[in-house]
Design an enzyme around this catalytic site. Structure first.
Site, short mmCIF file in Angstrom:
data_model
loop_
_atom_site.label_atom_id
_atom_site.label_comp_id
_atom_site.label_asym_id
_atom_site.label_seq_id
_atom_site.Cartn_x
_atom_site.Cartn_y
_atom_site.Cartn_z
CB CYS A 180 -0.90 0.04 1.24
SG CYS A 180 -2.11 -1.27 1.36
CG ASP A 181 2.56 5.27 -1.22
OD1 ASP A 181 3.56 5.19 -0.48
OD2 ASP A 181 2.15 6.35 -1.70
CB SER A 182 -1.53 6.56 2.55
OG SER A 182 -2.12 5.31 2.81
N GLY B 104 -3.18 3.70 -2.43
CA GLY B 104 -3.03 2.69 -3.48
C GLY B 104 -2.86 1.32 -2.83
#
Ligand SMILES: Nc1nc2c(ncn2[C@H]2C[C@H](O)[C@@H](COP(=O)(O)OP(=O)(O)OP(=O)(O)O)O2)c(=O)[nH]1
Length: 218
Positions: free
Chosen positions: A91-93, A128
């Site tokens: 994930c990436d925020s 994501g």
């Protein structure tokens, strides 16, 4: 008489059939997964997040893919997948404001500047997600977006918040489940997504790979 124990019974009706790997160092993502009944192994991707271009949604999706794929490559390289091929999630925020993607603040001064920009406005927390099932090699990915309505903390409140150090280690310089919650007036969308991993999206991405999320429960 059947088992009268209600929700939260300590025996899992779904014995684990699949191993789950979280490709993230994030304690928040690990806590989310554990709270939802999973017990992932953690393998940090070490992906360099600098120099990304594109829209905030494009940036966080590409970084999620890079993180997930980096861990998939490391698992495959050391042959750690033949016997018990795991499902891997990365994930990436980022916080989107005025079309700009904001990750973690550079330093305390940057965190204060961020809050001067955010206060009283609505931003979009974009996370994501990328999931790979190493049993099949199949991948599914998507972005979840949650609108975040920021409150209007005073200069003194922002200074006190930044002094705690919390906003320096989180995307967008705020948390919704920590000290920053004082300054979040509301959200529109998935709460877990703001913290760093959308659990309902995780379930849907697994379903796209013909994996049932409950088969990953511990
Ligand atoms: N507890 C909490 N953490 C948050 C919140 N919003 C963002 N974060 C954290 C989750 C992630 O650890 C971090 C977002 O940064 P990244 O997506 O780059 O992940 P991080 O660098 O932490 O780890 P990773 O790159 O995945 O190994 O901010 C929140 O509302 N609550």
């Amino acid at each position: 008489m059947g088992d009268r124990r209600g929700p939260g019974a300590d025996e899992n009706p779904h014995p684990v059939t699949r191993r789950l790997v979280l490709a993230s160092q994030s304690p928040a993502r690990l806590a989310l997964l554990r709270g939802a009944g999973f017990a992932p192994d953690v393998i940090v991707s070490g992906v360099d997040e600098s120099g990304m271009t594109g829209t905030p949604a494009e940036i966080c999706l590409e970084l999620a893919r890079r993180k997930c794929r980096a861990v998939v490559s490391s698992l495959t390289a050391n042959g750690d997948v033949d016997v018990d091929p795991p499902v891997v999630i990365g994930c990436d925020s980022v916080l989107e404001l005025d079309g700009v993607a904001y990750g973690k603040p550079k330093d305390a001064a940057d965190a204060i500047t961020r809050w001067q920009l955010m206060a009283g406005r609505t931003g979009i927390l974009q996370t994501g997600h990328c999931v790979v099932d190493l049993a099949t090699g199949r991948e599914s990915s998507a972005v979840a977006a949650t609108a975040v309505r920021f409150g209007t903390p005073s200069e003194e409140e922002v200074a006190a918040y930044v002094a705690t150090g919390e906003p320096l280690v989180v995307a967008g310089a705020f948390t919704i489940d920590g000290r920053g919650s004082l300054f979040i007036d509301g959200i529109d969308g998935d709460h877990s997504n703001v913290i760093g991993l959308s659990l309902p999206l995780f379930r849907r991405l697994l379903a796209r790979l013909d994996v049932s999320a409950v088969d990953l429960w511990r």
